[in-house]
Design a protein around this motif. Sequence first.
Motif, PDB file in Angstrom:
ATOM      1  N   HIS A 153       0.817  -1.215   0.000  1.00 17.90           N
ATOM      2  CA  HIS A 153       0.000   0.000   0.000  1.00 17.90           C
ATOM      3  C   HIS A 153       0.851   1.266   0.000  1.00 17.90           C
ATOM      4  CE1 HIS A 153       0.029   1.492   4.332  1.00 17.90           C
ATOM      5  NE2 HIS A 153       0.670   0.359   4.437  1.00 17.90           N
ATOM      6  N   GLY A 154       2.181   1.116   0.086  1.00 18.42           N
ATOM      7  CA  GLY A 154       3.045   2.263  -0.134  1.00 18.42           C
ATOM      8  C   GLY A 154       3.183   2.585  -1.612  1.00 18.42           C
ATOM      9  N   ALA A 155       2.917   1.602  -2.460  1.00 18.19           N
ATOM     10  CA  ALA A 155       2.975   1.806  -3.906  1.00 18.19           C
ATOM     11  C   ALA A 155       1.612   2.189  -4.470  1.00 18.19           C
ATOM     12  CB  ALA A 155       3.478   0.534  -4.592  1.00 18.19           C
ATOM     13  N   SER A 156       0.557   1.570  -3.934  1.00 16.51           N
ATOM     14  CA  SER A 156      -0.822   1.905  -4.317  1.00 16.51           C
ATOM     15  C   SER A 156      -1.626   1.972  -3.025  1.00 16.51           C
ATOM     16  CB  SER A 156      -1.400   0.850  -5.259  1.00 16.51           C
ATOM     17  OG  SER A 156      -2.716   1.198  -5.654  1.00 16.51           O
ATOM     18  N   PRO A 157      -1.891   3.160  -2.513  1.00 14.69           N
ATOM     19  CA  PRO A 157      -2.488   3.305  -1.183  1.00 14.69           C
ATOM     20  C   PRO A 157      -3.771   2.506  -1.009  1.00 14.69           C
ATOM     21  CG  PRO A 157      -1.786   5.442  -2.020  1.00 14.69           C
ATOM     22  CD  PRO A 157      -1.643   4.466  -3.152  1.00 14.69           C
ATOM     23  N   ALA A 158      -3.859   1.789   0.117  1.00 13.97           N
ATOM     24  CA  ALA A 158      -5.064   1.012   0.417  1.00 13.97           C
ATOM     25  C   ALA A 158      -6.267   1.912   0.633  1.00 13.97           C
ATOM     26  CB  ALA A 158      -4.824   0.150   1.650  1.00 13.97           C
ATOM     27  N   SER A 159      -6.045   3.189   0.918  1.00 22.04           N
ATOM     28  CA  SER A 159      -7.152   4.130   1.108  1.00 22.04           C
ATOM     29  C   SER A 159      -7.857   4.468  -0.196  1.00 22.04           C
ATOM     30  CB  SER A 159      -6.639   5.421   1.758  1.00 22.04           C
ATOM     31  OG  SER A 159      -5.584   5.982   0.992  1.00 22.04           O
ATOM     32  N   MET A 160      -7.268   4.112  -1.330  1.00 15.06           N
ATOM     33  CA  MET A 160      -7.911   4.319  -2.629  1.00 15.06           C
ATOM     34  C   MET A 160      -8.761   3.091  -2.967  1.00 15.06           C
ATOM     35  SD  MET A 160      -4.585   5.733  -4.715  1.00 15.06           S
ATOM     36  CE  MET A 160      -5.405   5.627  -6.313  1.00 15.06           C
ATOM     37  N   LYS A 161     -10.057   3.291  -3.079  1.00 12.04           N
ATOM     38  CA  LYS A 161     -10.932   2.182  -3.481  1.00 12.04           C
ATOM     39  C   LYS A 161     -11.048   2.234  -5.005  1.00 12.04           C
ATOM     40  CE  LYS A 161     -15.343  -0.032  -2.284  1.00 12.04           C
ATOM     41  NZ  LYS A 161     -14.788  -1.283  -1.745  1.00 12.04           N
ATOM     42  N   VAL A 162     -10.027   1.690  -5.651  1.00 12.59           N
ATOM     43  CA  VAL A 162      -9.938   1.714  -7.112  1.00 12.59           C
ATOM     44  C   VAL A 162      -9.964   0.286  -7.640  1.00 12.59           C
ATOM     45  CG1 VAL A 162      -8.754   3.933  -7.280  1.00 12.59           C
ATOM     46  CG2 VAL A 162      -7.409   1.856  -6.957  1.00 12.59           C
ATOM     47  N   PHE A 163     -10.479   0.131  -8.847  1.00 16.57           N
ATOM     48  CA  PHE A 163     -10.628  -1.195  -9.425  1.00 16.57           C
ATOM     49  C   PHE A 163      -9.300  -1.939  -9.507  1.00 16.57           C
ATOM     50  CE2 PHE A 163     -14.560   0.710 -11.286  1.00 16.57           C
ATOM     51  CZ  PHE A 163     -15.458  -0.215 -10.800  1.00 16.57           C
ATOM     52  N   SER A 164      -8.228  -1.223  -9.801  1.00 16.37           N
ATOM     53  CA  SER A 164      -6.944  -1.886  -9.990  1.00 16.37           C
ATOM     54  C   SER A 164      -6.478  -2.579  -8.715  1.00 16.37           C
ATOM     55  CB  SER A 164      -5.893  -0.878 -10.458  1.00 16.37           C
ATOM     56  OG  SER A 164      -5.777   0.194  -9.535  1.00 16.37           O
ATOM     57  N   ASN A 165      -6.773  -2.018  -7.552  1.00 10.58           N
ATOM     58  CA  ASN A 165      -6.372  -2.655  -6.299  1.00 10.58           C
ATOM     59  C   ASN A 165      -7.073  -3.995  -6.081  1.00 10.58           C
ATOM     60  OD1 ASN A 165      -4.637  -0.586  -5.677  1.00 10.58           O
ATOM     61  ND2 ASN A 165      -5.897   0.310  -4.056  1.00 10.58           N
ATOM     62  N   TYR A 166      -8.208  -4.183  -6.722  1.00 11.19           N
ATOM     63  CA  TYR A 166      -9.001  -5.384  -6.485  1.00 11.19           C
ATOM     64  C   TYR A 166      -8.562  -6.578  -7.330  1.00 11.19           C
ATOM     65  CZ  TYR A 166     -12.036  -3.170  -3.162  1.00 11.19           C
ATOM     66  OH  TYR A 166     -12.497  -2.573  -2.015  1.00 11.19           O
ATOM     67  N   HIS A 167      -7.595  -6.381  -8.226  1.00 11.43           N
ATOM     68  CA  HIS A 167      -7.072  -7.551  -8.941  1.00 11.43           C
ATOM     69  C   HIS A 167      -6.344  -8.470  -7.964  1.00 11.43           C
ATOM     70  CE1 HIS A 167      -5.849  -9.982 -12.275  1.00 11.43           C
ATOM     71  NE2 HIS A 167      -4.572  -9.858 -11.949  1.00 11.43           N
ATOM     72  N   ASN A 168      -5.712  -7.886  -6.967  1.00 16.34           N
ATOM     73  CA  ASN A 168      -5.080  -8.672  -5.913  1.00 16.34           C
ATOM     74  C   ASN A 168      -6.106  -9.571  -5.236  1.00 16.34           C
ATOM     75  OD1 ASN A 168      -3.675  -7.941  -2.673  1.00 16.34           O
ATOM     76  ND2 ASN A 168      -2.883  -9.409  -4.140  1.00 16.34           N
ATOM     77  N   GLY A 169      -7.281  -9.015  -4.966  1.00 14.91           N
ATOM     78  CA  GLY A 169      -8.353  -9.795  -4.350  1.00 14.91           C
ATOM     79  C   GLY A 169      -8.852 -10.908  -5.244  1.00 14.91           C
ATOM     80  N   ARG A 170      -8.919 -10.648  -6.540  1.00 13.65           N
ATOM     81  CA  ARG A 170      -9.373 -11.672  -7.484  1.00 13.65           C
ATOM     82  C   ARG A 170      -8.426 -12.868  -7.475  1.00 13.65           C
ATOM     83  NH1 ARG A 170      -8.075 -12.763 -12.841  1.00 13.65           N
ATOM     84  NH2 ARG A 170      -9.701 -13.933 -13.964  1.00 13.65           N
ATOM     85  N   LEU A 171      -7.123 -12.606  -7.468  1.00 15.83           N
ATOM     86  CA  LEU A 171      -6.159 -13.703  -7.413  1.00 15.83           C
ATOM     87  C   LEU A 171      -6.318 -14.491  -6.113  1.00 15.83           C
ATOM     88  CD1 LEU A 171      -2.953 -11.919  -8.783  1.00 15.83           C
ATOM     89  CD2 LEU A 171      -4.449 -13.505 -10.004  1.00 15.83           C
ATOM     90  N   GLY A 172      -6.567 -13.784  -5.025  1.00 10.40           N
ATOM     91  CA  GLY A 172      -6.766 -14.455  -3.755  1.00 10.40           C
ATOM     92  C   GLY A 172      -8.019 -15.313  -3.740  1.00 10.40           C
ATOM     93  N   ASN A 173      -9.089 -14.839  -4.361  1.00 10.49           N
ATOM     94  CA  ASN A 173     -10.327 -15.629  -4.446  1.00 10.49           C
ATOM     95  C   ASN A 173     -10.094 -16.944  -5.178  1.00 10.49           C
ATOM     96  OD1 ASN A 173     -11.816 -13.706  -3.113  1.00 10.49           O
ATOM     97  ND2 ASN A 173     -12.846 -12.913  -4.932  1.00 10.49           N
ATOM     98  N   ILE A 174      -9.375 -16.856  -6.301  1.00  5.47           N
ATOM     99  CA  ILE A 174      -9.097 -18.055  -7.086  1.00  5.47           C
ATOM    100  C   ILE A 174      -8.241 -19.027  -6.275  1.00  5.47           C
ATOM    101  CG2 ILE A 174      -7.919 -18.902  -9.154  1.00  5.47           C
ATOM    102  CD1 ILE A 174      -8.761 -16.229 -10.504  1.00  5.47           C
ATOM    103  N   ASP A 175      -7.260 -18.497  -5.571  1.00  4.30           N
ATOM    104  CA  ASP A 175      -6.381 -19.307  -4.743  1.00  4.30           C
ATOM    105  C   ASP A 175      -7.161 -19.999  -3.623  1.00  4.30           C
ATOM    106  OD1 ASP A 175      -3.900 -20.276  -3.660  1.00  4.30           O
ATOM    107  OD2 ASP A 175      -3.944 -18.630  -2.219  1.00  4.30           O
ATOM    108  N   ALA A 176      -8.042 -19.229  -2.937  1.00  2.00           N
ATOM    109  CA  ALA A 176      -8.823 -19.805  -1.837  1.00  2.00           C
ATOM    110  C   ALA A 176      -9.751 -20.904  -2.334  1.00  2.00           C
ATOM    111  CB  ALA A 176      -9.633 -18.704  -1.143  1.00  2.00           C
ATOM    112  N   ALA A 177     -10.393 -20.678  -3.467  1.00  2.00           N
ATOM    113  CA  ALA A 177     -11.310 -21.680  -4.010  1.00  2.00           C
ATOM    114  C   ALA A 177     -10.574 -22.963  -4.377  1.00  2.00           C
ATOM    115  CB  ALA A 177     -12.029 -21.112  -5.236  1.00  2.00           C
TER     116      ALA A 177
END
Length: 334
Positions: A153-177
């Motif tokens: 989040h020093g490179a892309s602040p977690a305080s920004m609710k932007v679509f690009s930050n959520y690609h990390n979440g998508r990879l995590g969803n696939i991994d968890a499933a």
Amino acid sequence: MSAGYGRLIWRNGVLMPWEEATIHVSSVGHASVSAAFEGVHSYWSSTRETLHGFRLRDHMQRLLESLRLSWMEPEFDADALVAATVELLASWQTTGKDLHIRPWGFAAGTHRQQMVPRGTPAEIAIETWEFESKLGQGRTCTLAVSSWPRFNHGASPASMKVFSNYHNGRLGNIDAAARGADWPIFLNTNGHVTESSGSCIALVKRGRLVTPSLSDGVLDSITRRTLIQLAQEELGLEVETRSVERTELYLADEIFLMGTSAEVLPAVSVDGIPIGDGKTAGEVTQAIEACYHDTVRAATHKYDEWLTPVHLDRTPGAPGLFSPTGSSDARSSK
């Protein structure tokens, strides 16, 4: 027929038919890293017979902050966006239904640059659709610590609710499933617990509520803020916001996810290790969920400042603050 057909969408001060709110495929600014968004729930109150947007202004303010951190210039202020949303929700003319709200902002116009330049005007659109709340239905989930770390989040602040930050979440969803779990839990590069994909996390240990610190790369979730306050004021719980180690998850008495879409979602295992009895939500989590339910459903007046009422007493297409004619005087007075 498309699920949105026949509904309205708000776009830059105009209510228009959903199917007409189009953007050209070459409009890179819409799909690029610049786009920011919010997810907001509006809940029907059977006691007041009114729909309420929950913490609507807080969400709109965060949307504008995300756009400004992305170096874009939105034309509307938070109050204007709240008024626009109320107008859009009222157009449904539906009672007894909960409606989800999706406002988002993106670079206006068609850009040929690889990256959208600083100072680009931001378009804002607001869409709504029906959703079914899961509060009070006894649901649970399983979690797995993701093999993907939380983005820096020093490179892309977690305080920004932007679509690009959520690609990390998508990879995590696939991994968890792939590992047989419902949702991931991300660690940051220091090995501290951050959040799930699209929701924050809290654990209960010896009667204390613990949730990771924002400084560890956690989105400043509005649901998180809400539940911390409810836990303190309604349940008298001691709340700790601090760095959380991975092993604390395995030793927690209770764990739950929290977010607009997740609402309050109890977890019964992490990496296959049972939490509590491994089957049902713990007592503290159930109490927090009940408080949240009563608050968003307007069963109490104590937190009315969080509720924006929508009076469904208008005929579709009637003139209003934001009408299909495009007339609007609620733009930001910069």
